[in-house]
Design an enzyme around this catalytic site. Structure first.
Site, mmCIF file in Angstrom:
data_model
loop_
_atom_site.group_PDB
_atom_site.id
_atom_site.type_symbol
_atom_site.label_atom_id
_atom_site.label_comp_id
_atom_site.label_asym_id
_atom_site.label_seq_id
_atom_site.Cartn_x
_atom_site.Cartn_y
_atom_site.Cartn_z
ATOM 1 N N TYR A 84 0.951 -1.037 0.121
ATOM 2 C CA TYR A 84 0.401 -0.065 0.101
ATOM 3 C C TYR A 84 0.850 1.609 -0.308
ATOM 4 O O TYR A 84 0.551 1.912 -0.777
ATOM 5 C CB TYR A 84 -0.531 -0.151 1.063
ATOM 6 C CG TYR A 84 -2.020 1.182 0.634
ATOM 7 C CD1 TYR A 84 -2.784 0.931 0.211
ATOM 8 C CD2 TYR A 84 -1.389 2.219 2.344
ATOM 9 C CE1 TYR A 84 -3.690 2.422 0.209
ATOM 10 C CE2 TYR A 84 -1.973 3.244 1.975
ATOM 11 C CZ TYR A 84 -3.853 3.224 1.342
ATOM 12 O OH TYR A 84 -4.415 4.613 1.133
ATOM 13 N N LYS A 139 1.293 4.163 -3.273
ATOM 14 C CA LYS A 139 0.869 5.498 -2.452
ATOM 15 C C LYS A 139 1.759 6.514 -3.069
ATOM 16 O O LYS A 139 1.394 7.374 -3.544
ATOM 17 C CB LYS A 139 -0.231 5.711 -1.263
ATOM 18 C CG LYS A 139 -0.999 5.480 -1.630
ATOM 19 C CD LYS A 139 -2.630 5.690 -2.296
ATOM 20 C CE LYS A 139 -3.772 5.097 -1.821
ATOM 21 N NZ LYS A 139 -4.370 5.669 -2.918
HETATM 22 P P1 NAP Z 1 -13.276 2.128 0.845
HETATM 23 O O1 NAP Z 1 -14.384 2.829 1.404
HETATM 24 O O2 NAP Z 1 -12.941 1.084 0.984
HETATM 25 O O3 NAP Z 1 -14.146 2.355 -0.681
HETATM 26 C C1 NAP Z 1 -13.091 2.293 -1.786
HETATM 27 C C2 NAP Z 1 -13.624 2.250 -2.866
HETATM 28 O O4 NAP Z 1 -12.942 2.057 -4.200
HETATM 29 C C3 NAP Z 1 -15.273 1.869 -2.849
HETATM 30 O O5 NAP Z 1 -16.021 1.758 -3.712
HETATM 31 C C4 NAP Z 1 -14.525 0.569 -4.094
HETATM 32 O O6 NAP Z 1 -15.274 -0.663 -4.458
HETATM 33 C C5 NAP Z 1 -13.865 0.713 -5.159
HETATM 34 N N1 NAP Z 1 -12.780 0.196 -5.316
HETATM 35 C C6 NAP Z 1 -11.935 -0.867 -5.378
HETATM 36 N N2 NAP Z 1 -11.156 -1.257 -5.952
HETATM 37 C C7 NAP Z 1 -12.585 -0.772 -6.993
HETATM 38 C C8 NAP Z 1 -12.165 -1.675 -8.459
HETATM 39 N N3 NAP Z 1 -10.944 -1.879 -8.876
HETATM 40 N N4 NAP Z 1 -12.184 -0.295 -9.437
HETATM 41 C C9 NAP Z 1 -13.528 0.625 -8.749
HETATM 42 N N5 NAP Z 1 -13.738 0.444 -7.466
HETATM 43 C C10 NAP Z 1 -13.236 0.502 -6.526
HETATM 44 O O7 NAP Z 1 -12.301 2.983 0.954
HETATM 45 P P2 NAP Z 1 -12.004 4.713 0.855
HETATM 46 O O8 NAP Z 1 -11.342 5.000 3.054
HETATM 47 O O9 NAP Z 1 -13.067 5.404 1.710
HETATM 48 O O10 NAP Z 1 -10.666 4.563 0.406
HETATM 49 C C11 NAP Z 1 -10.845 5.373 -0.560
HETATM 50 C C12 NAP Z 1 -9.513 6.109 -0.752
HETATM 51 O O11 NAP Z 1 -8.993 6.723 -0.508
HETATM 52 C C13 NAP Z 1 -8.416 5.159 -1.385
HETATM 53 O O12 NAP Z 1 -8.066 5.251 -2.410
HETATM 54 C C14 NAP Z 1 -7.828 4.897 -0.202
HETATM 55 O O13 NAP Z 1 -6.270 3.850 -0.303
HETATM 56 C C15 NAP Z 1 -7.506 6.104 0.247
HETATM 57 N N6 NAP Z 1 -7.317 6.806 1.273
HETATM 58 C C16 NAP Z 1 -7.965 6.087 2.518
HETATM 59 C C17 NAP Z 1 -7.253 6.713 4.017
HETATM 60 C C18 NAP Z 1 -8.590 6.122 4.497
HETATM 61 O O14 NAP Z 1 -8.091 6.671 6.021
HETATM 62 N N7 NAP Z 1 -9.707 5.199 4.957
HETATM 63 C C19 NAP Z 1 -6.625 7.151 4.007
HETATM 64 C C20 NAP Z 1 -5.892 8.088 3.321
HETATM 65 C C21 NAP Z 1 -5.928 7.519 1.309
HETATM 66 P P3 NAP Z 1 -16.150 -1.932 -3.541
HETATM 67 O O15 NAP Z 1 -17.200 -1.253 -2.781
HETATM 68 O O16 NAP Z 1 -17.510 -2.344 -4.667
HETATM 69 O O17 NAP Z 1 -15.502 -2.762 -3.530
#
Ligand code: NAP
Length: 242
Positions: A165, A169
């Site tokens: 991961y 990033k």
């Molecule tokens: P999340 O709730 O797990 O949502 C991830 C989203 O990405 C879901 O809609 C998932 O779809 C979708 N996804 C995954 N693989 C995909 C693919 N191959 N094609 C299309 N859609 C796909 O995660 P989140 O926390 O909202 O994260 C969103 C972004 O923020 C990510 O890039 C993550 O790395 C970044 N981020 C998150 C955090 C944190 O603390 N949460 C911190 C830093 C960065 P499904 O529902 O179908 O699985």
């Protein structure tokens, strides 16, 4: 102000992506909910429409070239351009193993979504972004992708060592700079956003920030004025070290 603008958010059926779509929609954008599952995408778009947002779902799996191609054609046919692309879809790959125990296959899996998926979507949407008066690209990165922070053993991130991961990033940050350089002078601004540790399914809701807080920086970078920055990495407090 944003009433005639169209934004595509990948992985927008839940979590931070859904909230970004909601906040952009409330500002007046027409939002396209990119989702790899038709039912989940339709449900999310329906929920936003019930809040008064102009939203429609679009099947996009960022690891599937066919869905990306079909999606780009659909946006072109319906709108003729794209004002904002938020590359939000991402996976963690899990955080358990020390680097020397991480299977290369897992690395490939995480990079397919977090890095190659972003490149594939951006390339497919670029003609549509160039067709907009002031295109904006926001790549959802993470503080965990900061080499400066993760190599500082005294920092919050210095104690973590999540090979797939974190390196994905860091690679995404590099991708952000590369596109910003290519598109310098085109009117398109390309930036990376750090949402902070946020309670979503991504981390079994262990994050200490809300999705409302997390979406703020992506929305701000999506709405930059023409003299705004490009090729930067920012959280809501300002610049994050690379
Ligand atoms: P999340 O709730 O797990 O949502 C991830 C989203 O990405 C879901 O809609 C998932 O779809 C979708 N996804 C995954 N693989 C995909 C693919 N191959 N094609 C299309 N859609 C796909 O995660 P989140 O926390 O909202 O994260 C969103 C972004 O923020 C990510 O890039 C993550 O790395 C970044 N981020 C998150 C955090 C944190 O603390 N949460 C911190 C830093 C960065 P499904 O529902 O179908 O699985």
């Amino acid at each position: 102000m944003f009433e005639d603008k169209v934004a595509l958010i990948t992985g927008a059926n839940k979590g931070i992506g859904f909230e970004i779509a909601k906040q952009l929609g409330v500002l007046g954008f027409t939002v396209i909910i990119g989702a790899r599952d038709t039912v989940r995408g339709a449900r999310a778009a329906g929920l936003l429409r019930s809040l008064g947002v102009s939203a429609s779902p679009l099947d996009i799996d960022v690891t599937d070239a066919t869905t990306i191609e079909v999606a780009a054609k659909a946006i072109g046919d319906q709108y003729g351009h794209l004002d904002v692309l938020v590359n939000n879809a991402g996976i963690s790959g899990g955080a358990g193993a020390i680097p020397s125990r991480v299977p290369v296959e897992l690395m490939r899996l995480v990079y397919e979504t977090n890095v190659f998926g972003v490149v594939a979507i951006t390339n497919a949407m670029l003609p549509l972004l160039l067709g907009a008066p002031a295109g904006r690209v926001v790549n959802m990165s993470s503080g965990l992708g900061s080499l400066t922070l993760s190599s500082d053993l005294d920092s919050e991130f210095g104690k973590l060592n999540i090979l797939a991961y974190q390196s994905s990033k860091a690679a995404l940050n590099s991708v952000t700079v590369a596109y910003a350089k290519e598109l310098h002078g085109s009117g398109i601004l390309v930036n990376a956003a750090d949402p902070g540790f946020t309670a979503t399914d991504f981390n079994n809701h262990r994050g200490y920030r809300t999705v409302e807080q997390a979406a703020t920086i992506a929305v701000r970078l999506a709405c930059l004025k023409d003299d705004g920055p490009s090729g930067t990495f920012q959280n809501e407090s300002g610049h994050v070290p690379w």
